[in-house]
Design a protein around this motif. Structure first.
Motif, PDB file in Angstrom:
ATOM      1  N   GLY A 740      -3.367 -15.388   2.026  1.00 31.97           N
ATOM      2  CA  GLY A 740      -3.735 -15.464   3.714  1.00 31.97           C
ATOM      3  C   GLY A 740      -3.055 -14.566   4.507  1.00 31.97           C
ATOM      4  O   GLY A 740      -3.249 -13.154   4.047  1.00 31.97           O
ATOM      5  N   THR A 741      -3.020 -14.654   6.145  1.00 28.15           N
ATOM      6  CA  THR A 741      -2.975 -13.099   6.280  1.00 28.15           C
ATOM      7  C   THR A 741      -1.491 -12.820   6.365  1.00 28.15           C
ATOM      8  O   THR A 741      -0.761 -13.484   6.596  1.00 28.15           O
ATOM      9  N   GLN A 742      -1.133 -11.288   6.130  1.00 28.72           N
ATOM     10  CA  GLN A 742      -0.137 -10.721   6.023  1.00 28.72           C
ATOM     11  C   GLN A 742       0.615 -11.360   4.604  1.00 28.72           C
ATOM     12  O   GLN A 742       1.063 -11.360   4.232  1.00 28.72           O
ATOM     13  N   GLY A 743      -1.226 -11.747   3.529  1.00 27.16           N
ATOM     14  CA  GLY A 743      -0.184 -11.837   1.864  1.00 27.16           C
ATOM     15  C   GLY A 743       0.505 -10.634   1.488  1.00 27.16           C
ATOM     16  O   GLY A 743       0.066  -9.330   2.041  1.00 27.16           O
ATOM     17  N   MET A 744       0.480 -10.333   0.112  1.00 29.36           N
ATOM     18  CA  MET A 744       1.466  -8.919  -0.208  1.00 29.36           C
ATOM     19  C   MET A 744       2.015  -9.345  -1.577  1.00 29.36           C
ATOM     20  O   MET A 744       1.991 -10.639  -2.101  1.00 29.36           O
ATOM     21  N   LEU A 745       1.880  -9.031  -2.031  1.00 33.54           N
ATOM     22  CA  LEU A 745       2.432  -8.549  -3.771  1.00 33.54           C
ATOM     23  C   LEU A 745       2.932  -8.166  -4.105  1.00 33.54           C
ATOM     24  O   LEU A 745       2.667  -6.440  -3.397  1.00 33.54           O
ATOM     25  N   MET A 746       4.423  -7.759  -5.217  1.00 30.85           N
ATOM     26  CA  MET A 746       4.985  -6.573  -5.481  1.00 30.85           C
ATOM     27  C   MET A 746       5.020  -6.707  -6.888  1.00 30.85           C
ATOM     28  O   MET A 746       4.840  -7.624  -8.050  1.00 30.85           O
ATOM     29  N   ALA A 747       5.085  -5.425  -7.836  1.00 29.84           N
ATOM     30  CA  ALA A 747       4.338  -5.686  -9.307  1.00 29.84           C
ATOM     31  C   ALA A 747       5.721  -4.639  -9.758  1.00 29.84           C
ATOM     32  O   ALA A 747       5.898  -3.454  -9.158  1.00 29.84           O
ATOM     33  N   TRP A 748       5.549  -5.220 -11.110  1.00 27.98           N
ATOM     34  CA  TRP A 748       7.485  -4.486 -12.322  1.00 27.98           C
ATOM     35  C   TRP A 748       6.665  -4.542 -13.713  1.00 27.98           C
ATOM     36  O   TRP A 748       5.613  -6.193 -13.621  1.00 27.98           O
ATOM     37  N   LEU A 749       6.519  -3.690 -14.196  1.00 29.86           N
ATOM     38  CA  LEU A 749       6.660  -3.594 -15.668  1.00 29.86           C
ATOM     39  C   LEU A 749       7.790  -3.478 -16.575  1.00 29.86           C
ATOM     40  O   LEU A 749       8.305  -2.415 -15.985  1.00 29.86           O
ATOM     41  N   ASP A 750       8.014  -4.453 -17.550  1.00 29.97           N
ATOM     42  CA  ASP A 750       9.109  -4.182 -17.521  1.00 29.97           C
ATOM     43  C   ASP A 750      10.342  -3.560 -17.006  1.00 29.97           C
ATOM     44  O   ASP A 750      11.122  -2.652 -17.299  1.00 29.97           O
ATOM     45  N   GLY A 751      10.588  -4.314 -15.617  1.00 30.71           N
ATOM     46  CA  GLY A 751      11.039  -3.962 -15.042  1.00 30.71           C
ATOM     47  C   GLY A 751      11.504  -3.328 -14.164  1.00 30.71           C
ATOM     48  O   GLY A 751      11.998  -2.414 -13.224  1.00 30.71           O
ATOM     49  N   THR A 752      10.760  -1.817 -14.469  1.00 31.34           N
ATOM     50  CA  THR A 752      10.476  -0.640 -13.365  1.00 31.34           C
ATOM     51  C   THR A 752       9.160  -1.122 -12.223  1.00 31.34           C
ATOM     52  O   THR A 752       7.635  -1.375 -12.892  1.00 31.34           O
ATOM     53  N   PRO A 753       9.170  -1.554 -10.707  1.00 29.71           N
ATOM     54  CA  PRO A 753       8.596  -0.744 -10.007  1.00 29.71           C
ATOM     55  C   PRO A 753       7.407  -0.454 -10.097  1.00 29.71           C
ATOM     56  O   PRO A 753       7.172   0.936 -11.282  1.00 29.71           O
ATOM     57  N   LEU A 754       6.202  -1.497 -10.110  1.00 27.18           N
ATOM     58  CA  LEU A 754       4.395  -0.362 -10.085  1.00 27.18           C
ATOM     59  C   LEU A 754       4.219  -0.174  -8.427  1.00 27.18           C
ATOM     60  O   LEU A 754       3.401   0.344  -8.600  1.00 27.18           O
ATOM     61  N   GLY A 755       5.211  -1.230  -7.502  1.00 28.09           N
ATOM     62  CA  GLY A 755       4.183  -1.049  -7.033  1.00 28.09           C
ATOM     63  C   GLY A 755       4.226  -2.205  -6.122  1.00 28.09           C
ATOM     64  O   GLY A 755       4.068  -3.297  -6.579  1.00 28.09           O
TER      65      GLY A 755
END
Ligand code: GAL
Length: 987
Positions: A740-755
Motif C-alpha cells: 500500500g502507500t508508504q510501503g517499504m523494505l529493508m534487506a540484509w545479506l548474511d547479516g550485512t545491511p544491503l539497503g
C-alpha cells in the motif's frame, strides 16, 4: 452502574414517541451515573415505512438528520456514549454506521462481537442516547479501511468478491448471519432498539446489466430478510447514476420496503448542487431517480480524507478539511439538499475517529478526523452550530417534513438564489435563500406567500446575506400556540415550556431580522434584553417585531387573549451554540450557558441536568412549571427566577481545572531484528513454497508465491529469509515488492545491511493510488559473493490492502515480496516467511499486531518486563537500518470529574527518515512517519489511556539507515478539557 436489561425509553425525535425494550445483555451499558433514563414503558413494536416525502415512523413524518460514526474507529466503548450524547444534544436524530467485517473476523468462520467490537453495546448506547441508527454492514463498505472491509483471510479466496460467485456468497452469508444476529434484536420494528434502516452493499457500480449484479443484490436482499431484518433496506448509489433503484433487482415479491439512496461529495468551492426537486431530474438527477421514495443521501460530504504526506490539504492535515468544509459550507450545501426534498441526510463523517492499528486503507494515515463536526479528540467544533440549528428546526417545525416545490420566486437582488417550497397540508411556505457571491448583500426583499396574502418581506428595511451564506425564511408556521405570518430569522426551536411558549430564532450576528405574528387582541411586547422594536396593526391583527441579531435578544409577547405568552429568543450563531434542549418526563427543558447539556430529568420540583463546561459558564433553565430548583452534575445550583420565566444560576458553573500531564522520561531501549543475522533460527517459520495464488497479482514465472497473505500474514510487517548456496558470482539482488502507500523494505545479506527501499510519497494526483510496486536492486558486497551458504533477510512493511471500489478484487493484489532475482548468478533460493498473527490477541483483535520480532515477543504489551533494557533519554539520534524499541511508563491523573482528551505528539528534524509504531498499553494507536507526515499528534482514547494508573508506552522505530533516526521529542498533549464527561471503564 445499572444493568440495562429490559428497559425502554421515550426520547427520540420530537413528536415521535419511541418506546422499545433493549435486549437483555451480559455487558453493562456505560451511562453517566446521574443520568436516569426517561420513562420506562413496556415493549412495543413499531412501524417504519415511507412515502415519497419522508420516512414514516409509527406513521409520523420523520426527517433523518444523521451523522456518520464508525464504532471501530473509537476503540473505547465508554466513549461511544460521549460521542452519541454530543450528537443527540446537537440536534442529530440519527447516526449511520458501517460495520467492518475485517474487524470482527480474524479467520473464516470466526466472528467476535466482544469488547471494543461489541456492536450490541454500541447499538444499545445509541438507543439510550435517543438516536436512530442506519446500519451498513456491507459486506463491502469501502470506508478507507484495509481491503474496504474484507477480512484478510478473504484475500486468498478464489471467488470474485462482490459478485454472485458461490464461494464469495458463502463467505458473505457467513458474515451476514453473524452480524445480523447482533443487529436484529436492536431493530426499532420489534421494540428492541433504534435501528431504523439497513444498507445492502455500498456504492456497487459494477455488473449493472449483465445479470451478475442483480443476482448478487437479490441474494443479499433475501439473505438479510431471512436473517430477521425487518426494517426498510436500501443501497447507496455511487454518486447519482440511478443504480439499484426499486424494481432493478428481485426483492422476493416484497414491495415498498426498499429505498433508493445515493451519495455525493461536491467540491466546497462549487455551487451547491440540486440533487432533487430543483435539479436536472431523471435517472442521474439524484433523488429523482426514484420518484416514489423520499430523497435520501446516504452519504454527503462533511469533510474529506487526507493521504500520507498530506498533499490533499497542502500539508495542513485535517485542519484543511475543516476549513474548507466549514459552518458556512454546511449551511449552503445541507440547506440546499433540504430545499431539494432530501429528507434523509447523513453527513459523512460527523465523528471520524481513528484508523488505529492496521485499519487504514492505503489512501489514509492513522487519523480519520476527516474535518468532521466532532473532532477526533471528541471536541465539539464550530461546525456543530449550524447542524444544531437545522436539526432542532427539523425537529420542532413539523411542516418541513412534507414539502413540494412551489411557484418560483425571486428576491429583489438576483444574486440571492431562492428555493420556494410549501407544505400541501399545512399551507406553510419556506424560502431557502442563498447568496452565491462572496460579498455581503444587504437590503434584500422577497415576495412571500403568507396566510394574509402575498407580502413583500421584510416590511421594514431589508434582509442581509453575508457572502456565501444561506438561510431559511419560514411563513405559516406555528411557534407554540402562535401563528407566524413569516420570520426572516431562521426558526431553530419552539416548544411550550412551563407557562409560556418559547421560540428560538437564529442568524448571523448583525443580521437585521423581522417576524410578523398574528395577534387577535392588542399585545403587550416587552423587550427583556437587547434592543428590538415592535408595531401592531389592530386592523390587520398583525404584530411585527424587528431586531438586529447580537447575542440573545429577548422579547416577551403577552397577546392579551388570556393564553400563554410567547418568549422570543433571537440568538446569533455564537449564542445559539450555548442553547440546548432535552426532553424530560414532565416536558422539555431549554438550557442556556454550558458547553453541552447531555441529559435532563425532572422529578417534581427539581430538574437534574448533566453536561459539560469548558470554561466558567452561565446556567439558565426554562423548565416545566413545577420546577423550582436545578442540579448540575448532581450538585444543587442556587438560582433565581428571571423575567424570562427561567431559573438563572446565581454564580457561574465552574470550568474545568487545568490538567497536569507528566513528561515522558525514563525511557528504556532495545535493539531488534535478530532475523537479519545469518545464524537466526527460522526453522519454525513457514516455508514460502506455494506455486499458485488467488491473488490478482500474477506469480512471476520461476518464482514461488511470496505474497504474505498466502501464508496467513495479513497485517503489519513481514519477514522473509531466503537461503541459497551454490555458484559464486551474484553481483546484485533485485527485490520486487507490492504494498500500500508508504510501503517499504529493508534487506540484509548474511547479516550485512544491503539497503532499504521506500515507496514514494503520493502527490495529490496519486492520493487515491492504492497499490504501489517497485523493484529495489542492491549490489552484493564483494565479500558476500562467494559460494557456500547465504541468507538473504528481508523485512517488508506492506501497509494496507487496496480497497475494492471497482469490484475487481483489488483487495487481492499482492502484499509483500513478489519476485527476487540475481544478477551474475542464478541461485535457487528456499524461502521462509514470518508475520503477525491475526488470532494471538483476542482482546485487541486481528488488526492490532504485526510481525516484528518485538511484537511476536510481546514487547508492545504492558506486562512485558523491560527492566533489563538500557536506560536512555530522548531525543535520540542514531543511524541504523532496522528496528529499535523504546518503552516508558507514566501515570495519567486527571482531576476528578474532568474529561481530559490526550494525544501523543512526536516531532523531529523533518529530514530524518524513520517511522514509529505507537503502542499504548499494547494497543497499536498509529503510525508516525517522521519525514512524510502530516500527522504528528495521535489521540490516546480514554479507557485505553488509564486514569490514575500506570500506562505503558512503546514505540517500535524502523529506520532506513540513510539519516540519523529518532525518536525526537515525544510528549503528551492536552487536546480537550471539559468538566463533565462520561464515566470511563478501562478497555
Ligand atoms: C464514499 C464511500 C465511503 C467512503 C467515502 C469517502 O464514496 O461510500 O465508504 O469511502 O466515499 O470517504
Amino acid at each position: 452502574m445499572p444493568e440495562i436489561d429490559r428497559r425502554s425509553f421515550t426520547a427520540l425525535a420530537a413528536g415521535t414517541a419511541a418506546s422499545f425494550v433493549l435486549p437483555a445483555r451480559r455487558s453493562t451499558l456505560i451511562q453517566p451515573e446521574n443520568v436516569v433514563a426517561p420513562a420506562v414503558t413496556p415493549a412495543a413494536s413499531h412501524t417504519v415505512s415511507f412515502d415519497k416525502y419522508s420516512l414514516l415512523v409509527d406513521g409520523r413524518r420523520t426527517a433523518l438528520w444523521s451523522g456518520e460514526v464508525h464504532p471501530f474507529r473509537l476503540p473505547s466503548p465508554s466513549l461511544w456514549t460521549d460521542v452519541l450524547q454530543k450528537l443527540r444534544a446537537n440536534g442529530y436524530n440519527a447516526i449511520s454506521i458501517y460495520v467492518n467485517w475485517s474487524y470482527h473476523s480474524p479467520a473464516a468462520g470466526v466472528y467476535d462481537f466482544t469488547g471494543v467490537r461489541d456492536l450490541g453495546q454500541f447499538l444499545a448506547a445509541a438507543a439510550q442516547a435517543g438516536l436512530f441508527v442506519t446500519v451498513r454492514p456491507g459486506p463491502y463498505i469501502n470506508a478507507e479501511v484495509d481491503a474496504g472491509g474484507f477480512p484478510g483471510w478473504m484475500t486468498t479466496s478464489s471467488g470474485t468478491a462482490r459478485t454472485n460467485n458461490s464461494t464469495y456468497l458463502a463467505h458473505a452469508d457467513e458474515w451476514l448471519t453473524a452480524v445480523n444476529a447482533v443487529i436484529a434484536p436492536y431493530q426499532y420494528t420489534n421494540g428492541g432498539g433504534t435501528v431504523l434502516l439497513y444498507q445492502l452493499e455500498n456504492e456497487y457500480s459494477a455488473h449493472l446489466s449483465d445479470g451478475v449484479g442483480s443476482a448478487y443484490m437479490a441474494h443479499l436482499y433475501a439473505k438479510v430478510r431471512a436473517d430477521g431484518i425487518t426494517v426498510p433496506l436500501f443501497h447507496n448509489d455511487k454518486g447519482r447514476n440511478g443504480d439499484w433503484v426499486p424494481g432493478s433487482f428481485s426483492t422476493n415479491g416484497e414491495s415498498g420496503r426498499y429505498l433508493y439512496a445515493f451519495d455525493g461529495y461536491p467540491s466546497p468551492s462549487s455551487t451547491p448542487p440540486d440533487w432533487g426537486y430543483f435539479g436536472s431530474g431523471g435517472k442521474t438527477g439524484g433523488s429523482t431517480a426514484s420518484p416514489n421514495t423520499p430523497g435520501f443521501e446516504a452519504e454527503f460530504g462533511g469533510g474529506w480524507f487526507d493521504c500520507w504526506g498530506g498533499a490533499e490539504f497542502s500539508g495542513q492535515g485535517y485542519a484543511g478539511a475543516r476549513a474548507s468544509r466549514d459552518a458556512v459550507y454546511e449551511r449552503r450545501f445541507y440547506l440546499t439538499n433540504l430545499a431539494n426534498g432530501i429528507k434523509l441526510q447523513n453527513v459523512y463523517m460527523t465523528f471520524g475517529g481513528t484508523s488505529w492499528g492496521w485499519l487504514p486503507a492505503p489512501v489514509v494515515y492513522t487519523s480519520y478526523d476527516y474535518g468532521a463536526a466532532l473532532d477526533e479528540a471528541r471536541n465539539q467544533t464550530s461546525k456543530l452550530v449550524p447542524m444544531k440549528q437545522i436539526g432542532l428546526m427539523l425537529e420542532s417545525i413539523p411542516d418541513l417534513g412534507k414539502l413540494d416545490k412551489a411557484a418560483s420566486a425571486s428576491a429583489s437582488n438576483s444574486s440571492v438564489k431562492v428555493y420556494h417550497l410549501s407544505n400541501p397540508d399545512t399551507g406553510a411556505h419556506f424560502y431557502f435563500l442563498r447568496n452565491d457571491s462572496s460579498s455581503t448583500i444587504s437590503s434584500v426583499t422577497l415576495p412571500v406567500n403568507t396566510s394574509g396574502g402575498a407580502l413583500t418581506v421584510p416590511a421594514s428595511g431589508g434582509m442581509r446575506f453575508p457572502g456565501k451564506d444561506m438561510k431559511v425564511l419560514a411563513a405559516g408556521i406555528k411557534l407554540g400556540r402562535r401563528s407566524v405570518l413569516y420570520s426572516t430569522a431562521q426558526p431553530m426551536y419552539q416548544a411550550t415550556i412551563g407557562d409560556q411558549d418559547v421560540a428560538v430564532l437564529t442568524g448571523r450576528s448583525g443580521d437585521p431580522v423581522e417576524i410578523m405574528l398574528t395577534a387577535s387582541a392588542t399585545p403587550t411586547v416587552t423587550v427583556l434584553s437587547g434592543s428590538a422594536t415592535s408595531s401592531f396593526s389592530a386592523s390587520s391583527h398583525r404584530l411585527r417585531v424587528n431586531t438586529t441579531l447580537s447575542g440573545i435578544v429577548r422579547v416577551l409577547i403577552n397577546f392579551g387573549d388570556g393564553a400563554a405568552p410567547l418568549l422570543l429568543l433571537f440568538a446569533d450563531d455564537a449564542a445559539s451554540a450555548t442553547l440546548w434542549r432535552q426532553p424530560t418526563a414532565a416536558g422539555p427543558v431549554l438550557v442556556r450557558g454550558p458547553a453541552l447539556l447531555r441529559a435532563a430529568q425532572s422529578s417534581g420540583s427539581a430538574v437534574q441536568l448533566t453536561g459539560d463546561t469548558t470554561a466558567a459558564s452561565d446556567l439558565e433553565v426554562w423548565a416545566p412549571a413545577a420546577v423550582t430548583s436545578a442540579t448540575w452534575n448532581g450538585a444543587l445550583v442556587a438560582t433565581s427566577v428571571t423575567s424570562s420565566g427561567s431559573l438563572l444560576a446565581s454564580s457561574k458553573l465552574a470550568g474545568p481545572p487545568s490538567v497536569p500531564l507528566p513528561a515522558l522520561t525514563g525511557w528504556r531501549f532495545a535493539t531488534e531484528n535478530p532475523e537479519s543475522a545469518s545464524g537466526f533460527d527460522d526453522s519454525g517459520w513457514r516455508a514460502a513454497n506455494k506455486t499458485s495464488s488467488a491473488s490478482i497479482t500474477p506469480v512471476p514465472p520461476g518464482q514461488p508465491v511470496l505474497f504474505a497473505d498466502d501464508y496467513g500474514f495479513h497485517y503489519g510487517d513481514v519477514w522473509y529469509r531466503g537461503h541459497y548456496s551454490g555458484p559464486s558470482g551474484a553481483t546484485s539482488v533485485s527485490l520486487s515488492y507490492s504494498s500500500g502507500t508508504q510501503g517499504m523494505l529493508m534487506a540484509w545479506l548474511d547479516g550485512t545491511p544491503l539497503g532499504t527501499h521506500r515507496q514514494p510519497v503520493p502527490t495529490s494526483s496519486q492520493a487515491n493510488t492504492q497499490t504501489w510496486t517497485a523493484t529495489a536492486t542492491f549490489p552484493i558486497p564483494s565479500g558476500l559473493r562467494g559460494s557456500g551458504a547465504h541468507v538473504l533477510s528481508v523485512l517488508v512493511r506492506p501497509m494496507a490492502h487496496s480497497e475494492d471500489g471497482g469490484a475487481n478484487d483489488a483487495h487481492k493484489s499482492a502484499r509483500g515480496l513478489t519476485a527476487v532475482t540475481f544478477a551474475g548468478a542464478t541461485p535457487s533460493v528456499g524461502w521462509r516467511i514470518q508475520g503477525g498473527s491475526v488470532t494471538a490477541d483476542s482482546v485487541r483483535g486481528p488488526l492490532n499486531t504485526g510481525g516484528l520480532y518485538g511484537e511476536r515477543n510481546g514487547w508492545h504489551l504492558p506486562t512485558f518486563a523491560d527492566s533489563a533494557w538500557q536506560s536512555v533519554s530522548l531525543p535520540r539520534s542514531d543511524t541504523f537500518q532496522g528496528v529499535r524499541w523504546y518503552r516508558t511508563s507514566f501515570t495519567f491523573a486527571p482531576p476528578q470529574g474532568v474529561d481530559a482528551s490526550v494525544g501523543l505528539s512526536l516531532s523531529d528534524t523533518s529530514s530524518r527518515s524513520y517511522r514509529a509504531q505507537i503502542f499504548l498499553n499494547g494497543w497499536n494507536l498509529g503510525q508516525y512517519i517522521n519525514n512524510v507526515g502530516p500527522q504528528h499528534t495521535f489521540v490516546l482514547p480514554n479507557g485505553i489511556l488509564r486514569a490514575n494508573a500506570t500506562n505503558v508506552l512503546a514505540l517500535a522505530v524502523l529506520a532506513d539507515g540513510t539519516t540519523p533516526a529518532g525518536p525526537g521529542t515525544v510528549a503528551l498533549t492536552l487536546l480537550g478539557n471539559a468538566a463533565g464527561g462520561v464515566p470511563i471503564s478501562n478497555v
